[in-house]
Design an enzyme around this catalytic site. Sequence first.
Site: not given
Length: 376
Positions: A229, A258, A270
């Site tokens: 996660r 970032e 994912h």
Amino acid sequence: MYQIKLFNKISAVGTSRLDPAKYACGEDLDNYDAILVRSAKLHDTAFPKACRCIARAGAGVNNIPLDRCAEEGIVVFNTPGANSNAVKELVICGLLLASRKVVQGAQWVQSLAGSPDIGPAAEKGKAAYAGPELMGKTLGVIGLGAIGWKVANAAEALGMNVLGYDPYLSDASRAALSPNVTVTTLDDVFAQADYITVHVPLLDSTRSLICADSLAKMKDGVRIVNFARGELVDTPAMADALASGKAAAYVCDFASDEILAQPNAVVLPHLGASTPESEDNCAIMACDEVSDFLENGNIVNSVNFPAVSLGQRGGSPRVLVLAKAGTDIAALLQKQGVSVSAKSEGSRGNYCAFLADVDQVLPSLDGDGILSVRTL
């Protein structure tokens, strides 16, 4: 006939297990008995009173309002272990990507397209993408559940020294672990690991597990893989660690500006469970959980109610009562003059479940704490 609403495409290998004489599956149902879902977010969904259960074809359930479902007497299932091999394989890939700069090297070679003498040019530049081997290095596996123990064993087979941490290590996972895997403390993992991979659910206690404080405890040049996660890792802290060289690499499947700005980060979609085998396995388990619950009242692999099971329902009526923890359901049944021939009961957190074969159809059951009553 039971109505099963599909909020995502669910593998037909799974839905084909639902007898069409008993079940209707579709995306356009309104007064449905159950939900099958993968990644669709249900937090803003108003569930009909008929809805009895939700099955997530996957492990994570942060797209489902668990507390609200419990209060509405809706049992939420997940499919632990069904996609574990697919995720394990991608994690091993992630460890290699963290070491060998394969993605960065491939991107650089792609940039040479159309250059003269492209072959020699590509060969000449390879030194910039060198990286260490996994063999002999120490891997820390945080979380040794259905995925974590498989990652630990696979890494050990590749010649890595493996440290594991899991304060809730089950007997089954402990038995499945290679005897060469050392189960130790979280601080030991932070201090000794050359590579760290996380395999824990997102809870208040695990949010920002990898943060500035924990990174400070790690070796300089640590390499981190996160396919669990995104919120388990404090993104600004990880970006700072990559920029300073404290972390040599970060491989994840959670995009952010970032992290994408860091050349030593590899960010994937994912993809952990994105294999046909995994999607089939998750769908099969989810559909079996739904049918067993609707037809027999059995609760297996629920994340908001305890497990209760009496096997396949026979000729006598069966009642399932969901309630707040501490509710004396047996006493309430006795007041109704209901005789129980077999029962299965349990509590989980703030909630309890009582499944029983009884001698009569339950007329009603009123009392403080009662959330849901079904007679099958």
